[in-house]
Design a protein around this motif. Structure first.
Motif, PDB file in Angstrom:
ATOM      1  N   VAL A 325      67.591  18.314  46.950  1.00 38.56           N
ATOM      2  CA  VAL A 325      67.504  19.751  46.704  1.00 38.56           C
ATOM      3  C   VAL A 325      67.780  20.063  45.234  1.00 38.56           C
ATOM      4  CG1 VAL A 325      68.598  21.981  47.191  1.00 38.56           C
ATOM      5  CG2 VAL A 325      68.018  20.430  49.068  1.00 38.56           C
ATOM      6  N   ASN A 326      68.792  19.383  44.661  1.00 38.24           N
ATOM      7  CA  ASN A 326      69.111  19.608  43.249  1.00 38.24           C
ATOM      8  C   ASN A 326      67.974  19.142  42.337  1.00 38.24           C
ATOM      9  OD1 ASN A 326      71.586  20.708  43.901  1.00 38.24           O
ATOM     10  ND2 ASN A 326      72.697  18.776  43.666  1.00 38.24           N
ATOM     11  N   ALA A 327      67.357  18.025  42.699  1.00 29.99           N
ATOM     12  CA  ALA A 327      66.240  17.524  41.890  1.00 29.99           C
ATOM     13  C   ALA A 327      65.052  18.477  41.965  1.00 29.99           C
ATOM     14  CB  ALA A 327      65.844  16.124  42.357  1.00 29.99           C
ATOM     15  N   LEU A 328      64.767  19.005  43.155  1.00 32.73           N
ATOM     16  CA  LEU A 328      63.690  19.984  43.274  1.00 32.73           C
ATOM     17  C   LEU A 328      63.998  21.229  42.443  1.00 32.73           C
ATOM     18  CD1 LEU A 328      62.694  19.932  47.070  1.00 32.73           C
ATOM     19  CD2 LEU A 328      61.375  19.042  45.141  1.00 32.73           C
ATOM     20  N   SER A 329      65.246  21.675  42.483  1.00 35.56           N
ATOM     21  CA  SER A 329      65.644  22.842  41.706  1.00 35.56           C
ATOM     22  C   SER A 329      65.430  22.611  40.212  1.00 35.56           C
ATOM     23  CB  SER A 329      67.108  23.189  41.990  1.00 35.56           C
ATOM     24  OG  SER A 329      67.537  24.288  41.235  1.00 35.56           O
ATOM     25  N   ALA A 330      65.710  21.394  39.777  1.00 35.83           N
ATOM     26  CA  ALA A 330      65.571  21.063  38.353  1.00 35.83           C
ATOM     27  C   ALA A 330      64.122  21.129  37.887  1.00 35.83           C
ATOM     28  CB  ALA A 330      66.146  19.677  38.079  1.00 35.83           C
ATOM     29  N   ILE A 331      63.160  20.968  38.795  1.00 32.72           N
ATOM     30  CA  ILE A 331      61.749  21.072  38.400  1.00 32.72           C
ATOM     31  C   ILE A 331      61.189  22.456  38.723  1.00 32.72           C
ATOM     32  CG2 ILE A 331      61.423  18.595  38.725  1.00 32.72           C
ATOM     33  CD1 ILE A 331      59.755  19.292  41.264  1.00 32.72           C
ATOM     34  N   GLY A 332      62.082  23.372  39.119  1.00 34.75           N
ATOM     35  CA  GLY A 332      61.666  24.746  39.376  1.00 34.75           C
ATOM     36  C   GLY A 332      61.225  25.046  40.790  1.00 34.75           C
ATOM     37  N   GLU A 334      62.686  25.878  44.128  1.00 37.17           N
ATOM     38  CA  GLU A 334      63.907  26.269  44.824  1.00 37.17           C
ATOM     39  C   GLU A 334      63.683  26.264  46.336  1.00 37.17           C
ATOM     40  OE1 GLU A 334      66.713  26.671  43.345  1.00 37.17           O
ATOM     41  OE2 GLU A 334      66.006  26.700  41.257  1.00 37.17           O
ATOM     42  N   VAL A 335      64.566  25.575  47.049  1.00 34.30           N
ATOM     43  CA  VAL A 335      64.476  25.520  48.511  1.00 34.30           C
ATOM     44  C   VAL A 335      65.855  25.798  49.097  1.00 34.30           C
ATOM     45  CG1 VAL A 335      62.586  23.840  48.434  1.00 34.30           C
ATOM     46  CG2 VAL A 335      64.944  23.029  48.634  1.00 34.30           C
ATOM     47  N   PRO A 336      65.918  26.348  50.312  1.00 33.24           N
ATOM     48  CA  PRO A 336      67.213  26.554  50.958  1.00 33.24           C
ATOM     49  C   PRO A 336      67.899  25.219  51.220  1.00 33.24           C
ATOM     50  CG  PRO A 336      65.471  27.779  52.084  1.00 33.24           C
ATOM     51  CD  PRO A 336      64.806  26.848  51.127  1.00 33.24           C
ATOM     52  N   VAL A 337      69.222  25.214  51.161  1.00 33.58           N
ATOM     53  CA  VAL A 337      69.986  24.002  51.446  1.00 33.58           C
ATOM     54  C   VAL A 337      70.061  23.815  52.957  1.00 33.58           C
ATOM     55  CG1 VAL A 337      72.204  22.836  51.209  1.00 33.58           C
ATOM     56  CG2 VAL A 337      71.342  24.272  49.348  1.00 33.58           C
ATOM     57  N   PRO A 338      69.532  22.719  53.487  1.00 31.59           N
ATOM     58  CA  PRO A 338      69.528  22.529  54.940  1.00 31.59           C
ATOM     59  C   PRO A 338      70.946  22.408  55.499  1.00 31.59           C
ATOM     60  CG  PRO A 338      67.983  21.032  53.865  1.00 31.59           C
ATOM     61  CD  PRO A 338      68.823  21.628  52.786  1.00 31.59           C
ATOM     62  N   PRO A 339      71.264  23.137  56.571  1.00 35.95           N
ATOM     63  CA  PRO A 339      72.585  23.018  57.178  1.00 35.95           C
ATOM     64  C   PRO A 339      72.705  21.845  58.138  1.00 35.95           C
ATOM     65  CG  PRO A 339      71.329  24.704  58.313  1.00 35.95           C
ATOM     66  CD  PRO A 339      70.462  24.211  57.187  1.00 35.95           C
ATOM     67  N   ALA A 340      71.557  21.234  58.493  1.00 37.16           N
ATOM     68  CA  ALA A 340      71.575  20.183  59.510  1.00 37.16           C
ATOM     69  C   ALA A 340      70.295  19.357  59.418  1.00 37.16           C
ATOM     70  CB  ALA A 340      71.707  20.807  60.901  1.00 37.16           C
ATOM     71  N   THR A 341      70.222  18.309  60.225  1.00 35.28           N
ATOM     72  CA  THR A 341      69.095  17.368  60.358  1.00 35.28           C
ATOM     73  C   THR A 341      68.985  16.459  59.137  1.00 35.28           C
ATOM     74  OG1 THR A 341      67.235  18.658  59.422  1.00 35.28           O
ATOM     75  CG2 THR A 341      67.874  19.122  61.704  1.00 35.28           C
TER      76      THR A 341
END
Length: 408
Positions: A325-332, A334-341
């Motif tokens: 998730v952090n790597a995706l954010s770094a390339i612009g 943005e995704v919700p942080v999964p709470p599970a799975t």
């Protein structure tokens, strides 16, 4: 040759289609990073594989295994469930071993539906849920899962004429692919709804343990011990029988694939209403015996042995989730942080917002990174892509670097 009409709706399968795309990418020289399939790369614990290995030299385990021969496994499953959720289970009448939970979800419609009956399914949802309905000659009414509704279905939106023809509802939380968690209050509402409309309530529960302790509301304010965190994890991923304590309408499917990294061993089981268990057992008896007893011995060892590897697996997937998730954010992106799975459910960038299959096909062809198109999980999955966190953080980071080149 002419084949049965029931095969027609089974032609589109998200995993089979991506498997072909991966093969073409490899043939073209790509080094594939496969994030399309939720098959854990973590090993099964040694005490599990040791139990299976010991069974191999015991020739009494080599024959057919009928229901009565599964008693020890059913007792282990019932004990595990009662310890985790505090609800008693009768291993003789309320537990049925399965060759993975997918067998249960695919075969349950054969026991419940007559041709033409409706099943209410989550959209998006796991493909075998729909496949089983089609094989039973049933019809599907999709219940859309939208972000604005926290990826929970709205029962009030189901038309009354559909309800009058419906026989079953299938739920699955924590949810694949959206990663959403359903609170106990939602399950209580679902049980009441199914009782009112005489529906069998099926709950597919493969991610019972894969809930992260930083999920919203999972950890109470103030200092928390490990037991506090575990207790709140239970609350964050409730069992259907916490809402249907007398097992009046429900059946729940479990698997050892995710919690114990035993996907290839194909061990699952159902817990539920005795009549539903008996009906599913009738279907199962017409299709197969059971898996090798040695594998069930491994399952017993998993359910009754040390659970530290389960905790370790959850921590591993949390670290991978954060890295991805952090790597995706770094390339612009943005995704919700999964709470599970073990997944990330990502809304696609504008150029592919209405064609997730094209995005995934072009992505694997261009970069070697394989993902699952949201459309493969249902109409409401279009516009999303699912990434499975089945590689270590450094590989996930490399995958995001390749994705960055593709989307930018």
């Amino acid at each position: 040759m002419k084949f049965a009409n029931r095969l027609e709706p089974l032609q589109f399968n998200v995993f089979a289609d991506m498997d072909r795309a991966k093969s073409l990418a490899r043939a073209a020289g790509q080094n594939v990073i496969d994030l399309s399939l939720g098959s854990s790369d973590l090993p099964a614990a040694a005490h599990i594989t040791d139990a299976i290995a010991r069974s191999l030299s015991d020739s009494s385990t080599h024959g057919y295994l009928l229901f009565n021969g599964t008693r020890s496994f059913r007792e282990a499953a019932a004990s595990w469930y009662e310890k985790k959720f505090g609800i008693a289970v009768n291993p003789a009448t309320e537990v049925l071993p399965l060759i993975g939970s997918q067998e249960g979800t695919a075969h349950m419609p054969l026991a419940v539906l007559n041709p033409g009956d409706f099943a209410l399914l989550l959209d998006p949802g796991y493909p075998s849920h729909a496949g089983g309905v089609y094989l039973a000659g049933g019809q599907i009414y999709p219940m859309p899962l939208l972000a604005e509704n926290l990826f929970l279905p709205v029962f009030e939106d189901i038309p009354m004429p559909i309800l009058a023809q419906s026989k079953m509802m299938v739920l699955s939380y924590p949810h694949n692919p959206t990663t959403a968690i359903a609170p106990l209050a939602f399950f209580e509402k679902a049980v009441t709804f199914c009782r009112q409309h005489d529906l069998v309530l099926v709950h597919d529960f493969p991610y019972v343990d894969l809930v992260f302790d930083d999920a919203v509301g999972a950890v109470p304010p103030g200092p928390s011990s490990s037991s506090d965190i575990e207790e709140n994890r239970k609350l964050m991923a409730p069992s259907i029988f916490q809402a249907d304590r007398d097992k009046s309408v429900a059946i729940e499917f479990f698997t050892l694939s995710k919690s114990y990294s035993m996907g290839g061993f194909r061990v699952g089981y159902a817990i539920g209403n005795p009549e539903l268990i008996a009906a599913l057992r009738q279907v199962k008896a017409a299709v197969d015996f059971n898996q090798y007893l040695g594998i069930l011995n491994g399952g017993i060892s998993a359910l009754t042995g040390p659970q530290d590897t389960v905790t370790s697996s959850v921590q591993t997937f949390r670290k991978r989730r954060d890295a991805f998730v952090n790597a995706l954010s770094a390339i612009g992106w943005e995704v919700p942080v999964p709470p599970a799975t073990m997944y990330v459910w990502a809304k696609l960038p504008a150029p592919w917002a209405s064609d997730s299959v094209k995005f995934c096909t072009q992505l694997v062809q261009s970069t070697g990174v394989a993902a699952s198109p949201g459309a493969g999980f249902g109409k409401s999955g279009e516009g999303y892509v699912r990434f499975a966190l089945v590689e270590p953080p450094e590989i996930l980071a490399a995958a995001v670097s390749k994705i960055a080149e593709f989307v930018n």
